[in-house]
Structures are given as structure tokens and as C-alpha cells.
Enzyme design. Sequence first.
Site, short mmCIF file in Angstrom:
data_model
loop_
_atom_site.label_atom_id
_atom_site.label_comp_id
_atom_site.label_asym_id
_atom_site.label_seq_id
_atom_site.Cartn_x
_atom_site.Cartn_y
_atom_site.Cartn_z
NE ARG A 197 -14.96 40.45 -3.59
CZ ARG A 197 -15.46 39.84 -2.35
NH1 ARG A 197 -15.56 38.58 -2.43
NH2 ARG A 197 -15.41 40.47 -1.50
CD GLU B 167 -11.43 44.13 2.35
OE1 GLU B 167 -10.38 44.09 2.83
OE2 GLU B 167 -12.06 43.59 2.21
CG ASN C 261 -11.38 41.03 -0.10
OD1 ASN C 261 -11.38 41.21 1.36
ND2 ASN C 261 -12.25 41.65 -0.77
CB SER D 203 -16.42 34.17 -0.67
OG SER D 203 -16.74 35.21 0.01
CE LYS E 118 -10.01 46.03 5.71
NZ LYS E 118 -10.02 44.49 5.88
CE LYS F 86 -12.14 50.30 5.43
NZ LYS F 86 -11.85 49.65 4.22
CD GLU G 260 -9.14 41.34 5.13
OE1 GLU G 260 -10.10 41.40 4.62
OE2 GLU G 260 -8.24 42.11 5.17
N GLY G 261 -13.23 40.15 6.97
CA GLY G 261 -14.57 39.25 7.34
C GLY G 261 -15.84 39.95 7.72
NE ARG H 62 -19.56 41.98 -1.81
CZ ARG H 62 -18.67 42.19 -0.92
NH1 ARG H 62 -18.45 41.54 0.28
NH2 ARG H 62 -17.57 43.19 -1.11
P1 ADP Z 1 -13.51 43.49 5.69
O1 ADP Z 1 -12.04 43.22 5.23
O2 ADP Z 1 -13.98 43.35 6.90
O3 ADP Z 1 -14.56 43.12 4.49
P2 ADP Z 1 -13.86 46.07 4.31
O4 ADP Z 1 -12.52 47.19 4.21
O5 ADP Z 1 -14.04 45.55 3.07
O6 ADP Z 1 -13.55 44.91 5.53
O7 ADP Z 1 -15.06 46.95 4.96
C1 ADP Z 1 -16.11 45.94 5.15
C2 ADP Z 1 -17.48 46.81 4.52
O8 ADP Z 1 -17.56 48.07 5.16
C3 ADP Z 1 -17.42 46.94 3.07
O9 ADP Z 1 -17.98 45.91 2.30
C4 ADP Z 1 -18.32 48.33 3.11
O10 ADP Z 1 -19.70 48.05 2.84
C5 ADP Z 1 -17.89 49.13 4.28
N1 ADP Z 1 -16.92 50.06 3.81
C6 ADP Z 1 -15.58 49.89 4.07
N2 ADP Z 1 -14.78 50.75 3.72
C7 ADP Z 1 -15.51 51.78 3.66
C8 ADP Z 1 -15.51 53.23 3.06
N3 ADP Z 1 -14.12 53.83 2.86
N4 ADP Z 1 -16.48 53.83 2.87
C9 ADP Z 1 -17.75 53.38 3.03
N5 ADP Z 1 -17.99 52.11 3.53
C10 ADP Z 1 -16.99 51.41 3.69
MG MG Z 2 -13.98 43.12 2.33
#
Ligand code: ADP
Ligand code: MG
Length: 476
Positions: free
Chosen positions: A126, A145, A147, A152, A307, A366, A370-371, A452
Site C-alpha cells: 500500500r 511511504e 508499505n 492493513s 525508509k 524518520k 513501521e507501525g 484515513r
Molecule cells: P509508519 O511506517 O510508522 O506508518 P509513516 O512514514 O507512514 O511511518 O508515518 C506515519 C504517519 O506520520 C503518517 O501516517 C503521517 O500521518 C505522518 N507523516 C509521515 N511522514 C510525513 C510527512 N513527510 N509529512 C507529514 N506527515 C507525515
Molecule cells: Mg505508514
Amino acid sequence: MAEGIPKEVMMDAALVKELAEVAKDAALLHGVQMRIQETPNSSELVTYAPFTLFPSPVPKAVFHQALEVQTHYNTLVDRISQDSDFLREALESTIAVDDFTARLFKIHQQILKEGKSQSIVLGLNRSDYMLDQKADGSSSLKQIEINTFAASFGGLSSRTPDVHRHILRVAGRLEESQSILDNNPAAGLARAVAKAWELYGSDKAIVMFLVEDTQRNIFDQRYIENELWKRNIPTKRKRFENVCKTGKLDQKQRLFVDGEEVAVVYFRNGYMPQNYTSEQSWEARLLMERSLAVKCPDIGTHLAGTKKVQQVLARPGILERFFPEEPMVVEQIRATFAGLYTLDMGPEGDKTVEMALASPGQFVLKPQREGGGNNLYDSELSQVLEEVKGSTERMAYILMDKIHPAPVQNILLRRDGPLEVTSCLSELGAFGAYVRRGKDMVMNECVGHLLRTKSSEHADGGVAAGVAVLDNPLLV
Ligand code: ADP
Ligand code: MG
């Protein structure tokens, strides 16, 4: 601000109260459910999965852009997973300081040395996006990102369209009700799993869902399981413990767990260090990787979703390595990249540190996790970066531009939560599914979407983390 359901509808307290009751019952009727926190491993008591009272507006053009680029992302992930030189170079600095990624990489190296025993590949992913608001008011699709492991909500998001349709009908908004898009990722994901199972070619062999010890979100997975059972594909849920205790390979490298042959291992667990509670769980992971079972994902595909790999892909010339003769594809993918910056040792990484500390509010820091809930923002970003900037520890992180979506108004429904109009941000996901046998791509599709939405107060966190809730796009 983007248009959606008019504000006066949301401000009508009596209507909202009535709709919220209708909405929760509709969610339960349609199976948008979760087990409750108190008893996550029992279905005696369940509640609705948190969701928005209304669909949120999403511009049509960017929505279609996300769906259209998905098959290219599938191809990209698949090609990265097979390029061991690239993975080694990309992850070299990360694995020097991040134990979890190093451990995964070690498994990858071992499989490479022994030679893969299975040529069938099953990828379910996803790709998540936010819509960055530009100065002229338009928005551009930026990937948060991808996944490649245990993505899920393909199940529950297959049932949310009917819930919003019903709420809107009761609210007297027929036009919006009719424009809620169909969505059925569960069927598409299951179709890919079924394809892989067929290619494996043994009627009695099972599809094994490797599941977490705590299973609140079980219904999301059951939709996919049930789609498989409908095809008479035996599907079983197992934990690491089952594999540790009974998992073995026969002389043909076939995997057996609890005495049954496993055709497909669908990992819904194993993406966090905490998932590996003992040395035995790591051995179990290696056993599954070595086996003839089709892994979703295999270890190369798992690493392709880190990442760090995402950051390296944004460097000049890297996408061209994977699409040497397809400049249009490169362009389409690159258009979705936000700014991503290395924190490796050296002048480039030093520049990243300086830039981030000068305006921490513009970036997200970052780690390779994940999660949800692991990223760092604002003052925390500065604090951590100050701590690690002088040492190799900083290589465990990447830096990314923070995306600023236009806020939308909505009402978030969650168990015992207040009914209030909230300023929200949405995140759009596209589900990808592909199956490859040897050099043959047998299936490569975008199988649905996920919206979401969360309160703008929260910087981080998904649905499982209790921050975001399920939603549907209302194309505008
Ligand atoms: P994870 O793998 O923990 O889900 P993500 O990179 O998807 O990590 O980030 C988790 C959440 O943080 C995202 O769902 C989003 O809401 C927020 N987020 C992540 N990267 C960004 C970004 N570059 N700008 C704004 N919000 C972000
Ligand atoms: Mg994520």
C-alpha cells in the site's frame, strides 16, 4: 479549503447526534468492526472500527494519479527486491547502526548465498500519500511511504463505502451518497494470494496468515481469509510460536507447520523488532524464508520497503536504474516524491543536519521503523538530531520534507469519543497486488484505495495507533 459536506450540516447538533447513532449501527451491520482493547483476542465483545461521520473531499485528479502510478510502484518494488547490489549499497550505512535492519539484511544475505528455493513472488503493498497544498490552492500528490509488509485495512475499507452511502442517504444528501466510490481491496488482494497458491500447485497446502499475538484488527484479515475460503483455498492463522515449535522443511524445502504443508506465508506480523520475542522467532523467520513456500513479502521485498530505500530512490539517476528505457514511468513515479535527505556521514549529511536544525517545523525525522508513532517532529526532531548529529547514530534516520495538506472539517467517530467538528488531515493509500513467476509478471494491479483521516493536532500515527480513522474520498 477543499469542499465537501457543507459546514452547516456538520454544525447541526441534533442531526449529527442522530446520524452518529445511525452510523455506528451501519458500521456494525456492514462489518466495519474491531475487537475491543480490553479483550483483543476474543470476539465476544466487538465495537465499530473508528471512522468519520462523513466522507472527506479529495481532488479527482490526484486521486486518479495515485491509482494510476500504483502498477509502476509494484514493478519498482519488485525490481528493487531482486537487485541485491542495490539493496547492499542503499542499506550499508543503515545496517551499520540499526540492529533490526541489520538482522533482516543478514537473512537476505544468507538466502542469496544458499540460492532462492521459490521463483513465485507475491507482492501486496500500500502506497500512502498526502496532498501537499501549493501556494495557488491546488494540491500535489506526495508519497509518505510504501508499505510492502502487512499493509492493513484492505478488508475494512471494502465495507466502509456502504456505511457512508447509508449515512448520507439518511442525511438527505442523495447526490453525495451516490458518488461514493466502490472499493474492494479485499477481493483484489485475495485474488493475488489465490493466484500464488494456484501456481504453487498443491490442493492440500494452506495459505498461512502469520498473525500477531494481539489481534484486535482481526476482521480486517478475515475478509481476505474468507475470500480465499470461498475459492476452497485452506487458510489458517498461525503465530510465530507455531512455526517455532512445529515448523520444518522436508528434503524438497517444502514448509510444514503443525503437520500441514504451507503454500503461501502471508506475513501480518514480523515488521517490528518487538514482534521477534526470542531468538527462536528469528530462526522461524529464516526457516520460512528458506522454504519453498511463497512469501508475502519475501525478504528482498521487505527490505525494499524500508525508509532508507525510499530516500535513496529519490537521489538523481536511481529510478532510471530500475526503468532504463521508460522515462515516462520514471517521471510518473518521481512526481510523487517529496524531498528526502540522507543523514549518512559526510558533507551531504552535514548539510541535511544544518538544514533540519535551521527549520525543524519543515521536516520529519524518520527511523527505520513501521507501525506509527516513531517519527520525530519539531522540538523533538531538534533534540534528537542535536544528540546524534556528531556520531554515526544519525545514519539510522532519514529526513523528509513535511507535507502540508489542506485541513478539512469532519467528525471522528470512535468508541466513547466526543461528537465534535474537528479540523482534520487525510492520507490516501493505494493498494497494489502482483504475482510473478520467474521472469513472468502474471498479475500487476491496483486493487483499491484507503482514505484515513485524523485530527490536525496529531503529527503521526495510523488507525491501529488510535489516531487516524477510516474514511472515504468524496471526489471534488
Ligand atoms: P509508519 O511506517 O510508522 O506508518 P509513516 O512514514 O507512514 O511511518 O508515518 C506515519 C504517519 O506520520 C503518517 O501516517 C503521517 O500521518 C505522518 N507523516 C509521515 N511522514 C510525513 C510527512 N513527510 N509529512 C507529514 N506527515 C507525515
Ligand atoms: Mg505508514
